[in-house]
Write an enzyme that holds these catalytic residues in place. Structure first.
Site, PDB file in Angstrom:
ATOM      1  N   HIS A  87     -24.127  13.858 -32.197  1.00 34.53           N
ATOM      2  CA  HIS A  87     -24.846  15.025 -32.521  1.00 34.53           C
ATOM      3  C   HIS A  87     -24.679  15.458 -34.015  1.00 34.53           C
ATOM      4  CE1 HIS A  87     -20.691  16.002 -32.467  1.00 34.53           C
ATOM      5  NE2 HIS A  87     -20.794  16.934 -33.449  1.00 34.53           N
ATOM      6  N   HIS A 147     -27.045  18.271 -38.538  1.00 38.44           N
ATOM      7  CA  HIS A 147     -26.367  18.647 -36.988  1.00 38.44           C
ATOM      8  C   HIS A 147     -27.602  18.660 -36.291  1.00 38.44           C
ATOM      9  CE1 HIS A 147     -23.804  20.392 -34.244  1.00 38.44           C
ATOM     10  NE2 HIS A 147     -22.599  20.217 -35.229  1.00 38.44           N
TER      11      HIS A 147
END
Length: 149
Positions: free
Chosen positions: A57, A72
């Site tokens: 992620h 992110h």
């Protein structure tokens, strides 16, 4: 000076629009965020450098000037435990700007109840060290989104 490129196609919305106080408050550093197009895509390296952190992620690329750039992929996506993310590189790899690093689908993240918005942060940058920060405009993957002085 480091040119930081968008890892994704979408709309640059600015960090203040990120639905997470750590990012919207620039607690880890200044930058911007991309609201990505909702289709399968590859997140690209925003700079030339070395992967110093690699998770499904999120990733950090350290450039030759010692600047760490965090991307992110979505908000609270750590809770997906890597489901829907395919790593294309490993920690320690040398990468070039525009190189695909992670394959994912923002629509799947949204379907799982998470925000697909992607902060792109200049880690531990001093206030005022960024210029030409992209906000409120459409970007293609690889477009410049800020300068780090």
């Amino acid at each position: 000076m480091t040119v930081v490129s968008s890892p994704l196609a979408g709309r640059a919305i600015g960090l203040s629009s990120v639905p997470d106080p750590v990012f919207s408050g620039a607690m880890v550093g200044p930058g911007t965020a991309i609201d990505p197009v909702r289709e399968p895509s590859e997140a690209l390296s925003p700079v030339d450098g070395v992967i110093v952190s690699m998770h499904p992620h999120a990733f950090v690329v350290l450039d030759g000037e010692g600047h760490g750039v965090l991307t992110h992929l979505g908000i609270d996506t750590v809770q997906l435990n890597g489901e829907g993310f395919e790593l294309l590189v490993s920690k320690g790899d040398t990468v070039t700007r525009g190189q695909p690093l992670v394959r994912w689908n923002p629509a799947d993240v949204e379907a799982a109840g998470k925000s697909p918005i992607c902060p792109v942060v200049a880690l531990e940058a001093s206030p005022g060290s960024l210029g030409q920060v992209a906000e409120d405009l459409e970007v293609k993957a690889g477009d410049q989104i800020f300068l780090w002085h």
